[in-house]
Design a protein around this motif. Structure first.
Motif, PDB file in Angstrom:
ATOM      1  N   GLU A   7       0.837  -1.194   0.000  1.00  0.00           N
ATOM      2  CA  GLU A   7       0.000   0.000   0.000  1.00  0.00           C
ATOM      3  C   GLU A   7       0.876   1.250   0.000  1.00  0.00           C
ATOM      4  N   LEU A   8       0.531   2.194  -0.840  1.00  0.00           N
ATOM      5  CA  LEU A   8       1.287   3.439  -0.926  1.00  0.00           C
ATOM      6  C   LEU A   8       0.648   4.463  -0.011  1.00  0.00           C
ATOM      7  N   GLY A   9       1.437   5.023   0.894  1.00  0.00           N
ATOM      8  CA  GLY A   9       0.889   5.966   1.855  1.00  0.00           C
ATOM      9  C   GLY A   9       1.093   7.406   1.439  1.00  0.00           C
ATOM     10  N   GLY A  10       0.430   8.299   2.151  1.00  0.00           N
ATOM     11  CA  GLY A  10       0.629   9.725   1.955  1.00  0.00           C
ATOM     12  C   GLY A  10       0.136  10.237   0.619  1.00  0.00           C
ATOM     13  N   ILE A  11      -0.809   9.518  -0.007  1.00  0.00           N
ATOM     14  CA  ILE A  11      -1.287   9.968  -1.315  1.00  0.00           C
ATOM     15  C   ILE A  11      -2.114  11.227  -1.151  1.00  0.00           C
ATOM     16  N   VAL A  12      -1.746  12.250  -1.877  1.00  0.00           N
ATOM     17  CA  VAL A  12      -2.456  13.520  -1.839  1.00  0.00           C
ATOM     18  C   VAL A  12      -3.467  13.576  -2.970  1.00  0.00           C
ATOM     19  N   ALA A  13      -3.064  13.070  -4.142  1.00  0.00           N
ATOM     20  CA  ALA A  13      -3.945  13.154  -5.305  1.00  0.00           C
ATOM     21  C   ALA A  13      -3.565  12.096  -6.316  1.00  0.00           C
ATOM     22  N   ARG A  14      -4.545  11.764  -7.138  1.00  0.00           N
ATOM     23  CA  ARG A  14      -4.316  10.900  -8.293  1.00  0.00           C
ATOM     24  C   ARG A  14      -4.904  11.614  -9.499  1.00  0.00           C
ATOM     25  N   THR A  15      -4.361  11.318 -10.668  1.00  0.00           N
ATOM     26  CA  THR A  15      -4.940  11.894 -11.874  1.00  0.00           C
ATOM     27  C   THR A  15      -4.857  10.888 -13.008  1.00  0.00           C
ATOM     28  N   SER A  16      -5.866  10.862 -13.827  1.00  0.00           N
ATOM     29  CA  SER A  16      -5.881   9.950 -14.967  1.00  0.00           C
ATOM     30  C   SER A  16      -4.821  10.382 -15.958  1.00  0.00           C
ATOM     31  N   ALA A  17      -4.105   9.401 -16.512  1.00  0.00           N
ATOM     32  CA  ALA A  17      -3.051   9.724 -17.470  1.00  0.00           C
ATOM     33  C   ALA A  17      -3.624  10.049 -18.847  1.00  0.00           C
ATOM     34  N   LYS A  18      -4.868   9.638 -19.071  1.00  0.00           N
ATOM     35  CA  LYS A  18      -5.499   9.915 -20.363  1.00  0.00           C
ATOM     36  C   LYS A  18      -6.208  11.258 -20.278  1.00  0.00           C
ATOM     37  N   ALA A  19      -5.810  12.178 -21.144  1.00  0.00           N
ATOM     38  CA  ALA A  19      -6.442  13.493 -21.154  1.00  0.00           C
ATOM     39  C   ALA A  19      -7.788  13.391 -21.864  1.00  0.00           C
ATOM     40  N   ILE A  20      -8.843  13.669 -21.135  1.00  0.00           N
ATOM     41  CA  ILE A  20     -10.177  13.641 -21.723  1.00  0.00           C
ATOM     42  C   ILE A  20     -10.750  15.046 -21.601  1.00  0.00           C
ATOM     43  N   PHE A  21     -11.089  15.631 -22.732  1.00  0.00           N
ATOM     44  CA  PHE A  21     -11.621  16.981 -22.746  1.00  0.00           C
ATOM     45  C   PHE A  21     -13.084  16.939 -23.158  1.00  0.00           C
ATOM     46  N   ALA A  22     -13.960  17.319 -22.241  1.00  0.00           N
ATOM     47  CA  ALA A  22     -15.391  17.321 -22.516  1.00  0.00           C
ATOM     48  C   ALA A  22     -15.740  18.521 -23.401  1.00  0.00           C
ATOM     49  N   PRO A  23     -16.817  18.404 -24.186  1.00  0.00           N
ATOM     50  CA  PRO A  23     -17.281  19.576 -24.947  1.00  0.00           C
ATOM     51  C   PRO A  23     -17.619  20.712 -23.993  1.00  0.00           C
ATOM     52  N   VAL A  24     -17.404  21.927 -24.436  1.00  0.00           N
ATOM     53  CA  VAL A  24     -17.532  23.096 -23.559  1.00  0.00           C
ATOM     54  C   VAL A  24     -18.928  23.207 -22.944  1.00  0.00           C
ATOM     55  N   ASP A  25     -19.966  22.802 -23.672  1.00  0.00           N
ATOM     56  CA  ASP A  25     -21.325  22.917 -23.119  1.00  0.00           C
ATOM     57  C   ASP A  25     -21.587  21.911 -22.001  1.00  0.00           C
ATOM     58  N   GLN A  26     -20.670  20.950 -21.820  1.00  0.00           N
ATOM     59  CA  GLN A  26     -20.827  19.973 -20.737  1.00  0.00           C
ATOM     60  C   GLN A  26     -20.028  20.355 -19.502  1.00  0.00           C
ATOM     61  N   ILE A  27     -19.274  21.436 -19.588  1.00  0.00           N
ATOM     62  CA  ILE A  27     -18.440  21.852 -18.453  1.00  0.00           C
ATOM     63  C   ILE A  27     -19.152  22.949 -17.670  1.00  0.00           C
ATOM     64  N   HIS A  28     -19.420  22.664 -16.397  1.00  0.00           N
ATOM     65  CA  HIS A  28     -20.120  23.632 -15.551  1.00  0.00           C
ATOM     66  C   HIS A  28     -19.210  24.157 -14.451  1.00  0.00           C
ATOM     67  N   ASP A  29     -17.956  23.737 -14.494  1.00  0.00           N
ATOM     68  CA  ASP A  29     -17.007  24.090 -13.447  1.00  0.00           C
ATOM     69  C   ASP A  29     -15.877  24.913 -14.067  1.00  0.00           C
ATOM     70  N   VAL A  30     -15.768  26.153 -13.651  1.00  0.00           N
ATOM     71  CA  VAL A  30     -14.745  27.043 -14.208  1.00  0.00           C
ATOM     72  C   VAL A  30     -13.347  26.504 -13.912  1.00  0.00           C
ATOM     73  N   GLN A  31     -13.175  25.896 -12.736  1.00  0.00           N
ATOM     74  CA  GLN A  31     -11.870  25.333 -12.385  1.00  0.00           C
ATOM     75  C   GLN A  31     -11.478  24.220 -13.358  1.00  0.00           C
ATOM     76  N   GLN A  32     -12.456  23.382 -13.727  1.00  0.00           N
ATOM     77  CA  GLN A  32     -12.183  22.309 -14.687  1.00  0.00           C
ATOM     78  C   GLN A  32     -11.774  22.901 -16.024  1.00  0.00           C
TER      79      GLN A  32
END
Length: 189
Positions: A7-32
Motif C-alpha cells: 500500500e502506498l501511503g501519503g497519497i495527496v492526489a491521483r490523476t488519470s493519465a489519459k487526457a479527456i476533454f469534454a465539450p464546452v457545453d458539458q463543463i459547468h465548473d470554471v476550475q475544470q
C-alpha cells in the motif's frame, strides 16, 4: 522487484493519465475549464518545442527541462521499459542542484503507477510509516514525490514512468503540479 500489492501511503492526489476533454457545453465548473486550458496550453507549447527532436536522449532531457521550468522539483527521472527484461530502467535524470547524490525512486510508487495507470502525488513520505521499508525515500529525505505513467499510444500499456521529487519542503507539490506533469507525460508518450 516491483511489488504492487504494497500500500502506498501519503497519497495527496491521483490523476488519470489519459487526457479527456469534454465539450464546452458539458463543463459547468470554471476550475475544470482552467485545468483543461492549462493542459492544452502546455501540450501545445510542448509539441512545438519537441516536434523536431529525433534523438531520444535529447528528447527525454528536454522533457525534464520543461518539467523543471513548470514545477518546483529538486530531482527528476524518466524511466523506460527495457525491451528485453521488461524492467523500468532510468533513461534520463536531472537535478536542480547537481551533485546532490543519487536519485532513488520508490518501487512502491512505481508499482502503483504501473498498476493503476494513474499519476500519483505523495507528500511527506518520511513521516509515513508505510514507507519505512522503502529506504530509498528515507535516506534521501524526500518530502514530496510525483510519478506519472508514459502510456503507449493504445493507452493500455505503461512504457515508462516520469518521477519528480522535492526534498526542500513538505507538500511542495500541489494537485495542479500533478496535472501539469500528467499533461507533459501525455505529450511525451
Amino acid at each position: 522487484t516491483m511489488d504492487g500489492s504494497k500500500e502506498l501511503g501519503g497519497i495527496v492526489a491521483r490523476t488519470s493519465a489519459k487526457a479527456i476533454f469534454a465539450p464546452v457545453d458539458q463543463i459547468h465548473d470554471v476550475q475544470q475549464l482552467r485545468r483543461d486550458y492549462e493542459r492544452l496550453r502546455i501540450g501545445h507549447d510542448f509539441s512545438r518545442y519537441v516536434r523536431l527532436e529525433r534523438d531520444l536522449n535529447e528528447l527525454l532531457s528536454r522533457i525534464l527541462e520543461i518539467a523543471f521550468d513548470l514545477i518546483p522539483c529538486d530531482n527528476g527521472v524518466i524511466l523506460l521499459r527495457d525491451a528485453h527484461s521488461g524492467e523500468l530502467v532510468i533513461q534520463a535524470m536531472r537535478q536542480r542542484k547537481p551533485g546532490q547524490g543519487k536519485v532513488l525512486v520508490s518501487d512502491t510508487l512505481l508499482s502503483q503507477v504501473q498498476a493503476t495507470k494513474e499519476g500519483v502525488l505523495t507528500s511527506d513520505a518520511i513521516a509515513d510509516e508505510r514507507f519505512q521499508a522503502s529506504h530509498s525515500i528515507i535516506a534521501l529525505g524526500v518530502r514530496s514525490a510525483m510519478a506519472v505513467p508514459l502510456l503507449a499510444s493504445s493507452g493500455e500499456e505503461v512504457k515508462g514512468v516520469m518521477f519528480l521529487d522535492s526534498r526542500e519542503r513538505i507538500a511542495a507539490f500541489t494537485t495542479k503540479d500533478l496535472e501539469v506533469l500528467t499533461a507533459i507525460a501525455a505529450q511525451a508518450s
